[in-house]
Design a protein around this motif. Structure first.
Motif: not given
Length: 338
Positions: A298-318, A282-287
């Protein structure tokens, strides 16, 4: 008989500053995003806020800064998928945790119907949030055009097809990940390898198929590819169609764990042993992968890191920073299904 109210005075920034041993300016900077504040000072202010019970006057701060101090988590999928697909809840939880540490509010918006698209576009265009975390995107989705037109800062999860240069993104390397999954099946000795894809108008649906084709090369057989929509039901339907067309299939790569779980159910009903007769990845390794019998490779996605990077990038753009995109690696997790 006269009564006297016994209300307690609300704590102020001055109280927080005194408790933290810092200036009021430092407290203000922490409350408004934590920029130009040392980690020790921020930790002291965060603790003082908890100790004093202080909370900012959001309306006054919005008038003073021109910002809402809130960010939208925008899911452009039917509402039921927010709960049915575990990847969305993981991203939602991660984003909420990241923003709470910055004393910001997360607003959940779901736009899975044309009516919801219009409502969400109007809400975002009115400036109710400072930015948008775009969690899913479909090619030619009019809501993407609306987001770009309004100019609201946006960071996308995955590369939005047709709009890769219009907004910063946080994504995994879809093609490399799919090649890794496919190579694992090939190295097991599998020869009739099929794939259940995601929707072709999504980045995961398109680029995971590209990686699958590239890894198989001349051995790629389009007759062994069946589309799904990331749901368990679609994985089951796709697996049934593959078995009917190719009963000798000996491995399947599903573009999500949910679809892989649906495929496993169909294979077991058909009397196929996993992995002896058919390997499944599969793909995700979400539990979800650990709840399937047998547990899914399965292929594990780093969900915590994805969320953290998205928030950090967005606040930087804001804050007026230069936008950029981030690509994160996945990792192969081998379990009993292969």
């Amino acid at each position: 008989m006269e009564t006297t109210p016994t209300s307690k005075r609300k704590p102020t920034i001055r109280d927080v500053a005194a408790a933290a041993g810092v200036s009021r300016g430092t407290v203000s900077r922490v409350i408004n995003g934590g920029h130009w504040v040392s980690p020790d000072a921020k930790a002291a202010v965060d603790q003082a806020i908890k100790t004093t019970g202080y909370y900012a006057n959001a309306a006054a701060r919005s008038l003073a800064t021109g910002r809402s101090n809130s960010v939208a988590f925008l899911l452009t999928e039917p509402q039921h998928l927010l709960f049915a697909d575990p990847t969305f809840s993981l991203l939602l939880r991660g984003a909420a945790q990241e923003l709470s540490q910055r004393h910001m509010t997360l607003v959940l918006l779901v736009a899975g119907t044309p009516e919801e698209h219009v409502n969400v576009a109007q809400y975002l265009g009115a400036g109710h949030v400072d930015g948008v975390l775009l969690i899913s995107s479909h090619e030619s989705d009019p809501l993407l055009e609306s987001l770009i037109a309004t100019g609201v800062p946006t960071v996308a999860c995955g590369i939005p097809l047709g709009h890769a240069s219009d907004m910063p993104t946080v994504s995994v390397d879809e093609i490399v990940s799919a090649r890794t999954a496919t190579r694992h099946l090939v190295e097991r000795g599998n020869q009739r390898i099929g794939m259940i894809t995601g929707p072709a108008d999504t980045p995961g649906g398109r680029y995971r198929l590209v990686g699958f084709r590239e890894e198989l090369g001349d051995n790629f057989d389009p007759n062994l590819v069946e589309p799904g929509d990331y749901s368990m039901a679609s994985g089951a339907a796709a697996m049934a169609a593959l078995l009917e067309r190719a009963p000798d299939i000996d491995a399947v790569f599903a573009a999500s764990d949910s679809m892989a779980a649906g495929a496993v159910g169909v294979l077991r009903k058909a009397g196929k042993r996993i992995p002896e007769d058919v390997s499944v990845i599969g793909f995700d390794d979400s539990g979800l992968a650990l709840t399937v019998e047998p547990p899914l490779t399965t292929m594990r996605q780093p969900f915590e890191q994805i969320s953290s990077e998205m928030v950090g990038l967005l606040l930087h753009v804001i804050e007026g920073g230069t936008s950029k995109s981030v690509t994160l690696p996945t990792s192969l997790v081998v379990r009993d299904s292969t």
